[in-house]
Design a protein around this motif. Structure first.
Motif, mmCIF file in Angstrom:
data_model
loop_
_atom_site.group_PDB
_atom_site.id
_atom_site.type_symbol
_atom_site.label_atom_id
_atom_site.label_comp_id
_atom_site.label_asym_id
_atom_site.label_seq_id
_atom_site.Cartn_x
_atom_site.Cartn_y
_atom_site.Cartn_z
ATOM 1 N N HIS A 73 0.960 -1.049 0.079
ATOM 2 C CA HIS A 73 -0.002 0.006 -0.193
ATOM 3 C C HIS A 73 0.935 1.404 -0.174
ATOM 4 N N ALA A 76 1.908 1.825 -3.511
ATOM 5 C CA ALA A 76 1.018 1.966 -4.437
ATOM 6 C C ALA A 76 0.560 3.700 -4.209
ATOM 7 N N SER A 77 1.001 4.170 -2.796
ATOM 8 C CA SER A 77 0.403 5.586 -2.617
ATOM 9 C C SER A 77 1.762 6.416 -3.103
ATOM 10 N N ALA A 81 1.381 1.006 -9.508
ATOM 11 C CA ALA A 81 0.054 0.455 -9.620
ATOM 12 C C ALA A 81 0.230 -0.853 -10.523
ATOM 13 N N GLY A 102 -9.772 1.319 -7.149
ATOM 14 C CA GLY A 102 -8.168 1.596 -7.603
ATOM 15 C C GLY A 102 -8.058 2.929 -6.925
ATOM 16 N N ARG A 103 -9.035 3.905 -6.327
ATOM 17 C CA ARG A 103 -8.525 5.046 -5.660
ATOM 18 C C ARG A 103 -8.444 5.037 -4.133
ATOM 19 N N ARG A 106 -5.987 6.881 -2.304
ATOM 20 C CA ARG A 106 -5.918 8.418 -2.612
ATOM 21 C C ARG A 106 -6.944 9.117 -1.658
ATOM 22 N N LEU A 168 -5.448 4.875 -10.058
ATOM 23 C CA LEU A 168 -4.575 5.170 -9.062
ATOM 24 C C LEU A 168 -3.845 6.346 -9.589
ATOM 25 N N PRO A 170 -1.193 6.282 -11.585
ATOM 26 C CA PRO A 170 0.349 6.000 -11.302
ATOM 27 C C PRO A 170 1.361 6.613 -12.269
#
Length: 256
Positions: A73, A76-77, A81, A102-103, A106, A168, A170
């Motif tokens: 995670h 991902a942040s 992605a 997928g958000r 965020r 995301l 990405p």
């Protein structure tokens, strides 16, 4: 310095060596392909980049930052992605709901505010919806936005899988065999989407794909794995003329 640097990465499962001292760089804004025979370590490499696996030794750097021990995670942040080879969607949820997932990294609103859906939580939801609608328009899936994913064709499910990763926003998009199981028309559509993602969204793409025509047409650079070892790295032309790669994977018919 590339946007992603793999430095001497080794991955062991007991006595099995999935990756054996692999090093390469991915430059910002390029399409980079990982190829090799089945069992060569390609998906293991993506798992190390996305954080599902941790290398036994070596390191992974993203934009100069060592992310080797970061959780998935956290990566991902940061903007990494992943779309999976085996579709990992929620079949009973709609396309829109799957893309909204997928958000998740965020989203800043807490559980309580989100449950009541007012104020900041409502405004945030609207903004996330706008981003997802942009992905829906981009992938031309407007007419199935409210359709349960499990009722869609395989090719459309793969497109939604890619869309969830795109939601995301990405900086690096990891695509694990996005064209596997597709017919020729679906492959052409997916190749076009990959090009558009690269050019219009300015996204760096790391691609695993067995269709050598697609790989050679799309890639800026290619890394070749065989039994966990890096046996080739370079431009498509260099890879097609690499004797080790020809012997281990491409064969004479795919060589220049």
């Amino acid at each position: 310095m590339g946007i992603l640097e793999i430095k001497d990465a080794t991955l062991r499962f007991g006595g099995v060596v999935a990756l054996d001292h692999v090093s390469y760089e991915v430059q910002e804004g390029e399409i980079f392909s990982l190829i090799g025979p089945n069992g060569a370590g390609k998906t293991s490499m993506l798992n190390c980049i996305s954080g599902l696996y941790k290398p036994s030794s070596g390191s992974i750097h993203f934009k100069g930052e060592d992310i080797t021990r970061y959780k998935p995670h956290k990566r991902a942040s940061l903007g990494i992605a992943r779309a999976f080879q085996n579709i990992e969607l929620f079949p009973h949820l709609s396309v829109l709901d799957n893309l909204m997932l997928g958000r998740h990294v965020r989203m800043k609103t807490g559980l309580l505010a989100g449950g009541f859906y007012w104020g900041k939580a409502q405004r945030e939801e609207i903004e996330h919806r706008k981003k997802v609608e942009q992905v829906i328009d981009f992938l031309e899936i407007e007419d199935i936005r409210n359709t349960p994913v499990g009722t869609l064709s395989y090719g459309l499910q793969k497109r939604v899988e890619t869309g969830r990763a795109l939601a995301l926003e990405p900086e690096i998009l990891l695509l694990d065999e996005p064209m596997a199981g597709m017919n020729s028309e679906e492959k052409e559509d997916m190749a076009r989407y990959i090009i558009d993602i690269h050019e219009e969204m300015q996204t760096t793409i790391i691609l695993i794909e067995h269709d050598m025509g697609v790989v050679m047409d799309l890639s800026d650079h290619i890394a070749v794995l065989d039994f966990g070892k890096l046996i080739g790295y370079g431009t498509p032309e260099e890879i097609q003329n690499n004797p080790k790669v020809i012997e281990a994977y491409l064969g004479e018919e795919n060589a220049v």
